[in-house]
Design a protein around this motif. Structure first.
Motif: not given
Ligand code: GLY
Ligand code: MN
Length: 457
Positions: A231-233, A357-359, A350-352
């Motif tokens: 997922l986070h490569y 980026v992950h608020d 998803g995320h805020l």
């Molecule tokens: N952009 C990577 C993630 O949302 O985890």
């Protein structure tokens, strides 16, 4: 867009109102660069997002203080000595010199001082649920509240303000998205079999920067073939000294999850394409399934929807598709509940999105489901409100660590058609992600200008 002084004053006033403090002193520090151990160098600095939100200043050392007795804010900014100015350019001078903070605090030495931002120490255990939906107030009213509980509740009060974005914030996210568009357009025009993941990353990020982004919002994920199942490569995730990269082959899926930053605000976009060949039947089926799950759940991003329900709707859509393709058997809703769908969709929808980026994840509350009204607004059970910006990023992956795990294979012996699934090991992953602004009307996709080709090259 840099917020005006009026907008900053409004943000601070709303936070102070939530805090409902009487005579405490609050200090919010942006933080200092973290040292690289064993050297005289530092890691790249980014300010604590609460301080960035309340000051629009990002220099290390920036400190905002609040005197609750008089309801006044005071901004302190670093000034460099002549010796330091030989080596470094000066930070933008703001507020009073930081050196004067100590004297300012000294004048208030008999008062309780609460450190937030980079100086905060979050409690290890959560305080009892609040009785009302006024987090700052609740904190102030907790007669037995520990210092940690106070820190948590005051931080949560800022988080509740940051959870919905004002016009200046949305403008920065739009500009971040615009820079991201330039990068993805470059990929669509240039990526081809024979290029390495790294070459594609460099070409894409160059466009982010050329379009005005000071930096990427997070390490770009450029994952080809089987790498799409991590997922986070990220480049150098294996070994920063001698990172490996992979050459893209015709027919590979190429999953790119990347976003430019602007004014401190992130964009976060994922596209998955087949490179240099027409998609196989499975690639096309799963790509269209993920896209359909995304389109349907973007449409659910409306005020009053509970985020968890939107996530579960995506999982059911993906589960139904996996049944149709013959990889799962059973009722999609039950397959979601049992955890069989999560073998292929093992992350949240998803995320805020905002200053990180992950608020809004720095407040421990925000990750835990609870009956606490504060938590329920920050966490997975949150109600969507106009002004929230959330990512919507369903995906399907063939992850060896999950699919090869003996205990899981036994647990899901009935639900998973393992012979079919094993044929697809090495497939990689498909994720499609956009940034969605919740409004009073239809959801607005802030990253809509970024095309979604199923094939490139
Ligand atoms: N952009 C990577 C993630 O949302 O985890
Ligand atoms: Mn994301």
């Amino acid at each position: 867009m840099k917020p005006t002084d009026e907008v900053l004053a409004e943000r601070r006033a709303r936070v102070a109102e939530r805090w409902e403090l009487t005579d405490e002193v609050v200090v919010l520090r942006a933080g200092e660069p973290a040292g690289w151990s064993g050297t005289d160098q530092h890691h790249a600095f980014l300010p604590h997002p609460d301080v960035a939100y309340l000051t629009a200043v990002g220099s290390p050392g920036t400190t905002l203080a609040f005197d609750a007795a008089v309801g006044e804010w005071e901004l302190f900014g670093p000034r460099f000595t002549p010796e330091r100015l030989v080596w470094e350019q000066p930070p933008t001078p703001v507020g009073q010199p930081l050196d004067e903070l100590e004297a300012w605090l000294g004048q208030r030495s008999e008062r309780t001082v609460i450190e937030l931002g980079a100086g905060a120490t979050m409690p290890e255990t959560l305080p009892p649920p609040a009785a009302t939906d006024t987090p700052g107030g609740d904190a102030a009213k907790h007669a037995d509240a520990s210092a940690g509980a106070m820190v948590l509740r005051l931080s949560a009060a800022i988080a509740l303000e940051r959870i919905t974005k004002d016009d200046a914030e949305i403008d920065d996210i739009r500009q971040a998205a615009e820079a991201s568009t330039a990068g993805f357009d470059w990929v669509y025009a240039n990526a081809a079999p024979g290029m390495t993941e790294r070459e594609i990353q460099i070409g894409m990020e160059a466009q982010f920067y050329a379009a005005g982004a000071p930096r990427v919002a997070y390490d770009s994920i450029v994952a080809s073939g089987p790498h799409g199942a991590y997922l986070h490569y990220v480049y150098a995730g294996d070994d920063p000294l001698r990172p490996a990269t992979r050459t893209v082959e015709a027919g590979d899926l190429l999953l790119i999850d990347a976003g430019a930053q602007h004014g401190g605000y992130a964009s976060d976009v994922t596209r998955t394409m087949v490179v240099g060949a027409d998609p196989t039947d499975e690639q096309e089926f799963l790509w269209k399934l993920v896209l359909s799950a995304q389109q349907q759940t973007i449409d659910m991003c409306r005020p009053g929807k509970v985020w968890r329900e939107v996530h579960l709707a995506a999982a059911r859509i993906l589960g139904a598709g996996l049944v149709e393709l013959g990889l799962l058997r059973g009722d999609p809703a039950e397959l979601v509940t049992q955890g069989a769908v999560a073998l292929f969709f093992p992350h949240g929808l998803g995320h805020l999105l905002g200053l990180s980026v992950h608020d809004i994840t720095s407040v421990p509350y925000s990750r835990e489901p609870s009956d606490d009204p504060l938590l329920s607004r920050l966490g997975p059970n949150r109600l969507l409100e106009p002004g929230m910006v959330t990512t919507v990023e369903p995906g399907i992956y063939f992850i060896d660590a999950l699919l090869g795990d003996a205990a899981r294979r036994e647990q899901f012996a009935e639900a998973v058609v393992w012979e079919r699934v094993d044929e697809l090991r090495g497939f990689g992953g498909i994720r499609i992600e956009d940034d969605v602004l919740v409004t009073d009307g239809d959801p607005e996709v802030l990253t809509a200008a970024i095309d979604k080709p199923i094939r490139i090259g």
